[in-house]
Design an enzyme around this catalytic site. Structure first.
Site, PDB file in Angstrom:
ATOM      1  N   CYS A   2     -22.771 109.347  14.323  1.00 50.82           N
ATOM      2  CA  CYS A   2     -22.622 109.763  15.720  1.00 50.82           C
ATOM      3  C   CYS A   2     -21.608 110.904  15.841  1.00 50.82           C
ATOM      4  CB  CYS A   2     -22.096 108.610  16.551  1.00 50.82           C
ATOM      5  SG  CYS A   2     -23.084 107.127  16.424  1.00 50.82           S
ATOM      6  N   ARG A  34     -24.559 116.252  11.904  1.00 49.55           N
ATOM      7  CA  ARG A  34     -24.074 114.950  11.459  1.00 49.55           C
ATOM      8  C   ARG A  34     -25.199 113.923  11.377  1.00 49.55           C
ATOM      9  NH1 ARG A  34     -18.443 114.271  12.246  1.00 49.55           N
ATOM     10  NH2 ARG A  34     -18.676 112.102  12.822  1.00 49.55           N
ATOM     11  N   TRP A  80     -26.394 107.945  16.266  1.00 52.87           N
ATOM     12  CA  TRP A  80     -27.083 107.578  15.032  1.00 52.87           C
ATOM     13  C   TRP A  80     -27.122 106.058  15.061  1.00 52.87           C
ATOM     14  CZ3 TRP A  80     -26.008 105.639   9.896  1.00 52.87           C
ATOM     15  CH2 TRP A  80     -26.857 106.134   8.899  1.00 52.87           C
ATOM     16  N   ASN A 106     -18.108 106.206  18.630  1.00 50.16           N
ATOM     17  CA  ASN A 106     -18.575 106.265  17.236  1.00 50.16           C
ATOM     18  C   ASN A 106     -18.012 105.054  16.520  1.00 50.16           C
ATOM     19  OD1 ASN A 106     -19.531 108.772  17.758  1.00 50.16           O
ATOM     20  ND2 ASN A 106     -18.099 109.863  16.420  1.00 50.16           N
ATOM     21  N   GLY A 107     -18.759 104.539  15.550  1.00 46.04           N
ATOM     22  CA  GLY A 107     -18.230 103.436  14.750  1.00 46.04           C
ATOM     23  C   GLY A 107     -18.887 102.124  15.121  1.00 46.04           C
ATOM     24  N   GLU A 476     -27.463 114.949  -9.676  1.00 45.69           N
ATOM     25  CA  GLU A 476     -27.276 115.697  -8.429  1.00 45.69           C
ATOM     26  C   GLU A 476     -28.544 116.486  -8.062  1.00 45.69           C
ATOM     27  OE1 GLU A 476     -25.390 115.707  -6.039  1.00 45.69           O
ATOM     28  OE2 GLU A 476     -25.643 117.646  -5.065  1.00 45.69           O
ATOM     29  N   LYS A 480     -30.566 115.965  -4.576  1.00 41.70           N
ATOM     30  CA  LYS A 480     -30.858 117.062  -3.634  1.00 41.70           C
ATOM     31  C   LYS A 480     -32.348 117.117  -3.368  1.00 41.70           C
ATOM     32  CE  LYS A 480     -27.891 117.753  -2.651  1.00 41.70           C
ATOM     33  NZ  LYS A 480     -26.503 117.542  -2.382  1.00 41.70           N
ATOM     34  N   GLU A 483     -33.453 114.127  -1.189  1.00 45.99           N
ATOM     35  CA  GLU A 483     -32.817 114.177   0.128  1.00 45.99           C
ATOM     36  C   GLU A 483     -33.571 115.099   1.088  1.00 45.99           C
ATOM     37  OE1 GLU A 483     -28.882 115.681  -0.426  1.00 45.99           O
ATOM     38  OE2 GLU A 483     -28.102 114.765   1.387  1.00 45.99           O
ATOM     39  N   HIS A 499     -36.429 105.171 -22.648  1.00 47.65           N
ATOM     40  CA  HIS A 499     -36.072 103.772 -22.359  1.00 47.65           C
ATOM     41  C   HIS A 499     -36.624 103.309 -21.016  1.00 47.65           C
ATOM     42  CE1 HIS A 499     -33.585 103.712 -25.917  1.00 47.65           C
ATOM     43  NE2 HIS A 499     -33.103 104.889 -25.539  1.00 47.65           N
ATOM     44  N   LYS A 597     -24.382 113.539   7.877  1.00 50.47           N
ATOM     45  CA  LYS A 597     -23.471 114.353   7.082  1.00 50.47           C
ATOM     46  C   LYS A 597     -22.269 113.545   6.612  1.00 50.47           C
ATOM     47  CE  LYS A 597     -21.865 118.120   5.228  1.00 50.47           C
ATOM     48  NZ  LYS A 597     -22.493 118.494   3.952  1.00 50.47           N
TER      49      LYS A 597
HETATM   50  O1  M6R Z   1     -18.059 113.535   2.667  1.00 52.58           O
HETATM   51  P1  M6R Z   1     -18.285 112.889   1.318  1.00 52.58           P
HETATM   52  O2  M6R Z   1     -18.205 113.867   0.212  1.00 52.58           O
HETATM   53  O3  M6R Z   1     -17.418 111.707   1.094  1.00 52.58           O
HETATM   54  O4  M6R Z   1     -19.782 112.367   1.393  1.00 52.58           O
HETATM   55  C1  M6R Z   1     -20.322 111.553   0.391  1.00 52.58           C
HETATM   56  C2  M6R Z   1     -21.826 111.500   0.471  1.00 52.58           C
HETATM   57  O5  M6R Z   1     -22.223 110.905   1.675  1.00 52.58           O
HETATM   58  C3  M6R Z   1     -22.446 112.891   0.384  1.00 52.58           C
HETATM   59  O6  M6R Z   1     -22.029 113.549  -0.772  1.00 52.58           O
HETATM   60  C4  M6R Z   1     -23.984 112.834   0.382  1.00 52.58           C
HETATM   61  O7  M6R Z   1     -24.448 112.196  -0.767  1.00 52.58           O
HETATM   62  C5  M6R Z   1     -24.517 114.255   0.476  1.00 52.58           C
HETATM   63  N1  M6R Z   1     -24.878 114.543   1.828  1.00 52.58           N
HETATM   64  C6  M6R Z   1     -25.680 114.516  -0.367  1.00 52.58           C
HETATM   65  O8  M6R Z   1     -26.084 115.844  -0.252  1.00 52.58           O
END
Ligand code: M6R
Length: 602
Positions: A2, A34, A80, A106-107, A476, A480, A483, A499, A597
Site C-alpha cells: 500500500c 509499489r 494492496w 498501510n500494514g 537472479e 527477473k 517476475e 540432479h 516494490k
Molecule cells: O527492498 P528489498 O531489497 O529488501 O526487497 C527485497 C525483495 O522484495 C526484492 O529484491 C524483490 O525480490 C525484487 N523486486 C525482485 O526484482
C-alpha cells in the site's frame, strides 16, 4: 504494498492553493510502482469527500470531479489487499459511521477482529472487510465522548497492535494527522504546503526537504506548519534532511518503462556507488561508513529476493577473503539456531530498507548482541535507522518493481565492503571497479538481447545456469524472467542440472548458460552439450565467445574484467533478455501482477 499520500496547503484562501486533488492524484501515480489493486482519496472541508475505486488509478481519475476541489487537507491511498479482496468497498480511505473522519492505513492491525466485535456490539456499522476500518470507528467513539481530534486520534492508535502507518483527515479541520509503527512514513516540507507519503518520490516534484517520521511519533500537518510529537504528546524536534534525488531521476525520461530506464542507469549508479570510495593509484578502497567496524569473526547476510542473490555473491567474496560468511533468507533467519555474538556482523541487504522480513532478522540479531550493518539505497529508511552502521549503495530512486540497478549497486557495494573487511584489496580490483560503468555501457549499446527475446518469447520455460560467482546471478536472471514475463524460469548451478532439472529440458525450454572465464568453460560446455542433446536452444552469456561458439545457438557477449565483476556484467544481459521478452509478450513490466516494490508485511 500500500501507499499513503497526504497534503495540507500552507494557505487556506483556496484561490492561491495548489489544488489538493491534483497533488494527491500525482502522488498516488508516483506510488503506483509499489503495487496496488484499488485507490482512493479523501478531502476535508466542512465535510469529508471520499472517492475510491477498485482497479487502476485511471478508474479513480474518471470518478473524481473535473477541476479543483475546495479543501483544507487531503489524504490518498493505493491499496494492496490483505484483509478482504480488492473491491470499491475495501479500497481506502475508510470512514466512521457518519463520514466525518477518513483514514488511510498501510500494514496490518493484528487485533482488528477483537476491536471490530467490540465496535459492532456498540452499534458501529462497517462497510468493508478491512482491518483498517476499525480506526475511524475508534476515533468516532472518542469524539463522541468529547475528546478533541488529536486526543481521539491518539487514543485510537493506542488500541492497535501490529505494524502500521496511518493518516487521517476530519470534517472542519485543516490538518492531516499521522503516525507510524514499523511502516514507513516521510514528511515533505514544501513552500506551498506540507506533504506526507510512504516514499519520497510521491512528493519530490514539490520539495526535497524531508523529515523521516520515527516509530511511535505523531505528526500534525496544518497550514501553521508540521508538528511532531512523541507517544506522550511531547513535541520533538526532528532534523529536516535534503534528499539528493531529483524529480527527473524519478521520472521515465522518455523510456517506455522505468525498468528499461533503470537498466540503462546502471553505469551512473555504479559511478555514484564508488565515488570517493576508491584510490586507483594506491589500489585501496575506503568506506567512511565502516569506521568502527573491525574484522568480524563471522558474517551473516540477511535479505530477500534480489537482495538475497546479491548476498549469496557477497558471502562467497567474504569466504574467499577468509571470513566465514553465510547468506540467509531473512524470513528463514533463526538467530537462535545459529552461533551469534558480539563478533558476528549481521548485514541486512535491502534496497528499500523497509522489507519486513529483513528488518525482523536485523532486530533479532540486534537483540542477541550482534553488530548490525544495513546496506541500503534509501536514506533514512528503517534499516538505516535501526542498525549500528549503514552503508548506502547510492543507486538513486528505483521505481520499477523489478530490481535492476539496485542489484548492480548492491553487488558493487558488497564487493567493496568485502575487500575492506577482508583486507584483500588490490590495484586490479580497483581498476576493475572503475572500468565497470563503461563496460556496462558497452553491453547496453551492443546487446543482441532484443533479437533473441523475439525468437524465444513464446517458450514454455527458461533455465539459467552458472557456476561459482555466477551461480547467484543465474538465480537472479531466472527471478527477473519469471517476475516480469509470468513464464516459468528457474536458475541453478550448472552442476545441479543432472540432479533433476534436466527432466524438464526440451526444445521449448531455452537454456541460458553463463560462461565466464576459460576456467569454468569446460564444465559449462559439458552442461551446454547435455541440454543441446535434448534439443534445447542454448544462449551463452560469455566473455569467451571463441570458446563456446560451437556449443551455443546464440551468444550475448560481455567484456573481460577482474573475476569478481564478471557476474555483474553477465547480469546486465540477463536483465535485457527478461525485459525484451516481457515487452514482446506485452506484460505490465513496471508493475507485475501480484507483486509489490517494497514488502512491508511478513
Ligand atoms: O527492498 P528489498 O531489497 O529488501 O526487497 C527485497 C525483495 O522484495 C526484492 O529484491 C524483490 O525480490 C525484487 N523486486 C525482485 O526484482
Amino acid at each position: 504494498m500500500c501507499g499513503i499520500i497526504g497534503y495540507t496547503p500552507t494557505r487556506t484562501d483556496h484561490h492561491s492553493n495548489r489544488d489538493i486533488l491534483n497533488v494527491l492524484m500525482d502522488g498516488l501515480s508516483d506510488l503506483e510502482y509499489r503495487g496496488y489493486d484499488s485507490a482512493g482519496v479523501a478531502i476535508a472541508n466542512a465535510s469529508v469527500s471520499v472517492y475510491k475505486r477498485n482497479g487502476e488509478l485511471s478508474e479513480l481519475e474518471e470518478m473524481v470531479p473535473n477541476g479543483p476541489i475546495d479543501g483544507y487537507a487531503g489524504i490518498g491511498h493505493t491499496r494492496w489487499s490483505t484483509h478482504g479482496p480488492p473491491s470499491d468497498e475495501n479500497a481506502h480511505p475508510h470512514t466512521d459511521c457518519d463520514g466525518s473522519v477518513a483514514v488511510v492505513h498501510n500494514g496490518i492491525i493484528e487485533n482488528y477482529r477483537v476491536l471490530r466485535d467490540e465496535l459492532e456490539a456498540a452499534g458501529h456499522e462497517f462497510d468493508s472487510e478491512t482491518d483498517t476500518e476499525v480506526i475511524p470507528h475508534l476515533i468516532e467513539t472518542s469524539l463522541e465522548q468529547g475528546a478533541d481530534i488529536e486526543t481521539a486520534f491518539r487514543r485510537a492508535i493506542d488500541r492497535l497492535n501490529g505494524s502500521f502507518a496511518v493518516a487521517a483527515v476530519f470534517s472542519g479541520s485543516e490538518a492531516v494527522y499521522a503516525t507510524r509503527n514499523q511502516s514507513p512514513l516521510v514528511l515533505g516540507i514544501g513552500d506551498d504546503g506540507y506533504h506526507l507519503a510512504s516514499d519520497v518520490p510521491a512528493f519530490l516534484e514539490y520539495t526535497d526537504q524531508v523529515v523521516y517520521l520515527q516509530d511511535d511519533q505523531f505528526a500534525k500537518l496544518s497550514p501553521a506548519g508540521v508538528e511532531i510529537s512523541d507517544k506522550r504528546g511531547t513535541v520533538v524536534d526532528m532534523p529536516v534532511k535534503t534528499v539528493e534525488w531529483d524529480p527527473e531521476e524519478a521520472g521515465k525520461s522518455g523510456y517506455d518503462h522505468y525498468m528499461l530506464k533503470e537498466i540503462n542507469e546502471q553505469p551512473r549508479a555504479i559511478r555514484n556507488c564508488i565515488r570517493g570510495r576508491t584510490d586507483e593509484m594506491a589500489g585501496t578502497v575506503s568506506i567512511d561508513e565502516l569506521d568502527g567496524i573491525d574484522r568480524p569473526k563471522r558474517i551473516h547476510l540477511v535479505s530477500c529476493g534480489t537482495s538475497y542473490h546479491a548476498s549469496l555473491y557477497a558471502a562467497r567474496l567474504f569466504r574467499a577473503g577468509g571470513i566465514p560468511a553465510t547468506a540467509f533468507y531473512a524470513s528463514e533467519y533463526d538467530a537462535g539456531a545459529v552461533p551469534i555474538d558480539g563478533d558476528t556482523l549481521v548485514i541486512g541487504v535491502t534496497q528499500s530498507g523497509e522489507t519486513a522480513d529483513t528488518l525482523g532478522a536485523l532486530r533479532d540479531a540486534n537483540r542477541r548482541g550482534a553488530e548490525t550493518l544495513a546496506v541500503t539505497n534509501v536514506v533514512g529508511s528503517s534499516a538505516s535507522r535501526e542498525t549500528d552502521h549503514v552503508m548506502y549503495i547510492r543507486a538513486g530512486p528505483e521505481i520499477s518493481v523489478a530490481a535492476t540497478k539496485t542489484f548492480a549497486s548492491q553487488q558493487v557495494a558488497l564487493a567493496m565492503l568485502s575487500s575492506t573487511l577482508t583486507d584483500e584489496c588490490s590495484r586490479e580490483f580497483v581498476e576493475g571497479l572503475r572500468a565497470l560503468p563503461d563496460q556496462i555501457q558497452s553491453i547496453l549499446d551492443q546487446s543482441r538481447a532484443t533479437e533473441i527475446a523475439d525468437v524465444y518469447a513464446n517458450s514454455d520455460a527458461y533455465f539459467v545456469i552458472g557456476r561459482g560467482y555466477s551461480a547467484p546471478v543465474a538465480l537472479e536472471g531466472a527471478l527477473k524472467m519469471k517476475e516480469i514475463t509470468y513464464k516459468h524460469a528457474e536458475g541453478f548451478p550448472g552442476g545441479e542440472l543432472k540432479h533433476g532439472p534436466l527432466a524438464l529440458v526440451t526444445e521449448r525450454t531455452p537454456v541460458i548458460a553463463i560462461v565466464t572465464g576459460e576456467s569454468n568453460a569446460e564444465e559449462m560446455i559439458g552442461n551446454m552439450k547435455e541440454v543441446e542433446a535434448r534439443e534445447a536452444p542454448v544462449i551463452a552469456v560469455t566473455d569467451s565467445p571463441d570458446v563456446v561458439e560451437n556449443y551455443a545457438d546464440h551468444i550475448l557477449r560481455i567484456p573481460q574484467t577482474a573475476w569478481q565483476f564478471t557476474p555483474i556484467l553477465a547480469n546486465v544481459q540477463l536483465q535485457l533478455l527478461a525485459y525484451w521478452t516481457a515487452n514482446q509478450l506485452g506484460r505490465s513490466i513496471d508493475k507485475p501482477r501480484n507483486l509489490a516494490k517494497s514488502v512491508t508485511v511478513k
